[in-house]
Write a protein that holds these residues in place. Sequence first.
Motif, short mmCIF file in Angstrom:
data_model
loop_
_atom_site.label_atom_id
_atom_site.label_comp_id
_atom_site.label_asym_id
_atom_site.label_seq_id
_atom_site.Cartn_x
_atom_site.Cartn_y
_atom_site.Cartn_z
N LEU A 268 0.64 -1.08 0.19
CA LEU A 268 0.60 0.09 -0.19
C LEU A 268 1.32 1.29 0.05
O LEU A 268 0.53 1.99 -0.28
CB LEU A 268 -0.75 0.35 0.83
CG LEU A 268 -2.23 0.88 1.40
CD1 LEU A 268 -2.81 1.07 0.06
CD2 LEU A 268 -2.98 0.94 2.76
N VAL A 269 2.33 1.22 1.22
CA VAL A 269 2.39 2.50 1.25
C VAL A 269 3.49 2.48 -0.24
O VAL A 269 3.64 3.92 -1.03
CB VAL A 269 3.85 2.18 1.99
CG1 VAL A 269 4.64 3.04 1.91
CG2 VAL A 269 3.38 2.57 3.57
N ILE A 274 4.07 5.94 -5.57
CA ILE A 274 3.59 5.95 -6.61
C ILE A 274 2.71 7.42 -6.78
O ILE A 274 2.55 8.01 -8.24
CB ILE A 274 4.10 4.91 -7.11
CG1 ILE A 274 4.42 3.49 -7.56
CG2 ILE A 274 2.93 5.01 -9.13
CD1 ILE A 274 3.54 2.05 -7.96
N VAL A 275 1.60 7.05 -6.11
CA VAL A 275 0.49 7.74 -6.92
C VAL A 275 1.08 9.63 -6.49
O VAL A 275 0.72 10.38 -7.43
CB VAL A 275 -0.89 7.43 -6.09
CG1 VAL A 275 -1.66 8.71 -5.90
CG2 VAL A 275 -1.89 6.13 -6.79
N LEU A 276 1.75 10.00 -5.29
CA LEU A 276 1.83 11.28 -4.88
C LEU A 276 3.07 11.63 -6.02
O LEU A 276 3.01 12.36 -6.43
CB LEU A 276 2.62 10.65 -3.23
CG LEU A 276 1.63 9.92 -2.26
CD1 LEU A 276 2.36 10.81 -0.92
CD2 LEU A 276 0.66 11.57 -2.32
N PHE A 277 4.00 10.22 -6.34
CA PHE A 277 4.67 11.17 -7.26
C PHE A 277 4.17 11.56 -8.49
O PHE A 277 4.23 12.73 -9.39
CB PHE A 277 5.72 9.95 -7.27
CG PHE A 277 6.42 10.66 -9.23
CD1 PHE A 277 7.69 11.54 -9.23
CD2 PHE A 277 6.53 9.04 -10.08
CE1 PHE A 277 8.41 11.42 -9.70
CE2 PHE A 277 7.43 10.02 -11.14
CZ PHE A 277 7.71 10.84 -10.82
N GLY A 497 3.51 -1.21 -11.38
CA GLY A 497 3.95 -1.00 -10.14
C GLY A 497 3.20 -0.74 -8.94
O GLY A 497 3.38 -1.47 -7.39
N ALA A 498 1.89 0.13 -9.36
CA ALA A 498 1.28 0.29 -7.82
C ALA A 498 0.74 -1.36 -7.20
O ALA A 498 -0.21 -1.18 -6.59
CB ALA A 498 0.35 1.02 -8.16
N ILE A 499 0.36 -1.81 -7.93
CA ILE A 499 -0.53 -3.05 -8.01
C ILE A 499 0.60 -4.47 -7.63
O ILE A 499 -0.45 -5.52 -6.91
CB ILE A 499 -1.52 -3.12 -8.37
CG1 ILE A 499 -1.07 -3.67 -10.04
CG2 ILE A 499 -2.67 -2.16 -9.03
CD1 ILE A 499 -2.12 -4.16 -11.02
N THR A 532 -3.30 6.09 -10.81
CA THR A 532 -2.11 5.86 -11.40
C THR A 532 -2.37 6.03 -12.80
O THR A 532 -1.78 6.98 -13.47
CB THR A 532 -1.72 4.68 -11.21
OG1 THR A 532 -1.23 4.21 -9.49
CG2 THR A 532 -0.12 4.74 -11.64
N CYS A 533 -3.35 5.16 -13.99
CA CYS A 533 -3.70 5.04 -14.70
C CYS A 533 -4.41 6.61 -15.59
O CYS A 533 -3.26 6.46 -16.07
CB CYS A 533 -5.00 4.46 -14.75
SG CYS A 533 -4.53 1.98 -14.71
#
Length: 627
Positions: A268-269, A274-277, A497-499, A532-533
Amino acid sequence: MLSIPRVSAVLALGALWANTCSAFYLPGVAPNDYAIDDPVAVNVNSLTQMSNQQVKSVISYDYYDERFHFCKPEGGPQTQSESLGSILFGDRIFSSPFELTMGHDEECKLLCQTETIPKEDAEFINQCIADDYAINWVVDGLPAAHVEKDEHTAEEYYNIGFSLGFVNGGKAALNNHYKIFAYYHERSDNTRRVVGVVVHPASKDTKLKADGTPDCKKENLAFYLKADSTDKVVYTYDISWVASETAWATRWDMYLHILDPSIHWFSLVNSIVIVLFLTGMVGMILLRALHKDISRYNAVEAQEDVQEDYGWKLVHGDVFRPPTHPMLLSVLVGSGMQLVAMTGLVLVFAILGFLSPSNRGSLGTVMVIFFMVFGCISGFVSARIYKMNGGEAWKTNIILTASLFPGLVLGSLFALNFFLIASHSSGAVPFGTMVAVLALYLVISFPLTVAGSYFGFRKPRIEHPVRTNQIPRQIPDQPVYLRSLPSIFMGGILPFGAIFIELYFIMNSIWFHRIYYGIGFLFLVYGVLLLTCSQVTILMCYFHLCNEDYHWSWRAFLTAGACGFYVFLYSILYYFTKLQIQSFVSMVLYFGYSAIISMLMTVLTGAVGYVSCLFFLRKIFGSIKVD
């Protein structure tokens, strides 16, 4: 799978769900109260691979497959009622000859003695033992289990099923004696509820005495089934009733143990980082680059000197030009939004506890129903996008939207089902169920998709904020990293990479027959995936527009959709590192199901990417003044 507007708040909510999801009653089935001397039914389910071993086969077998020669109840086994999802997921539940009486302990009770087992069947049983097959029972809605210990926390938990046998010195020993520990919780009205079932199987070379009773001696050696058509098997069992403080409402806690939750938190972190970036990158573009560009473009009118357009404004007359194959694109985007809605709502129901594993097959049933019902979303979205892109063959669009993607999925599953039938697997979907699924599609999904398309075409066409030139603009040569294939594959890495860490646990659940119940984590990771997508597609689209490449439609779909390609690559890696599949049929089934999952992921993520990019372009080109 669901959006995350405030990361801190959702993280707190996710932590709450992850820590408390097993601390309250999960709705599913009503409790059964037993008095002393009441019979407790034992039902049997399909034989599957042991969940703590390396998978050697993905084929499950019916408990009463004639080759096993298991004991049958008088009058023959009776089929137990099952839900649609339970049948589709391979459950085949029947009655059994076991006689359990609440509160009565028994030792060495004879189940039956089989007839002589033919050589071919003995070889089949020994091969199943070598392949680590497990026996599955169901007692009062609970699966019979064996006790495992978590390597990281040293906590004990229940692992579903127990071994058919074991290999000792290269020889397969058959477990023909079952020591059953049934745990019960006593209530204030002196009734009892079953809260756990643990089975310790053993292999004993038991013989029958002259009076027909089994000679159960502790020193009995293991029973090795010889492939010479001479052996008979004596099946026996013990039953011990053990009082437990576990309440009925929390009896699934021992089954729903999350192995190493720290890895889930790391997943999760990792996804949040990745989302924050990406959010920072998108924010920088929107707040700095785009804001400056829009201000500069709009200030040109106030200047006396006429300046030529530059940057992404250069392609304003071509950016909304209809893409190639608009029909196929609209159908895929519509189907993808159908999957987005279905998955999101299923996760909401699951996280609220309505799809408890105590209600066997509820997850599969709800997935099928929601997919059928949300055909209306597929039709509506497809019609709107096709009409926006100037499509006129509306009848063809309606038919393709209603049939192409569902037909591809159902056709692939039906084709794989023939491999299951050929291998005599219990996982093969019965013909009647196949007809029922097809009927559901024809009665529910097809009409709703047509209705959605009808309303979509009835609405006015989506007008673009800028006009499209008659003559397409020439696209200059692009840098290598901005050409179609490199940019698509680069963009697909980030959603994957997020999943990918959570994907590992999901695949373990699918192929190792484990209960996946990190729903709180999955809920958040799905939201991260959607974010992310959308963000990576917007970023890549902006970079291409700045280089005067206005062919964004298919590239937006494929950039996010490339996540499905990486999921398939990951399934190949998983095959070679975690599985020991040897048979051709199992290999075909594994890669066939993996390809279907990857295709679903491609369509889902691709639709999110396309819709996000369309929204982004309409916003930025609607903010500039164009002559």
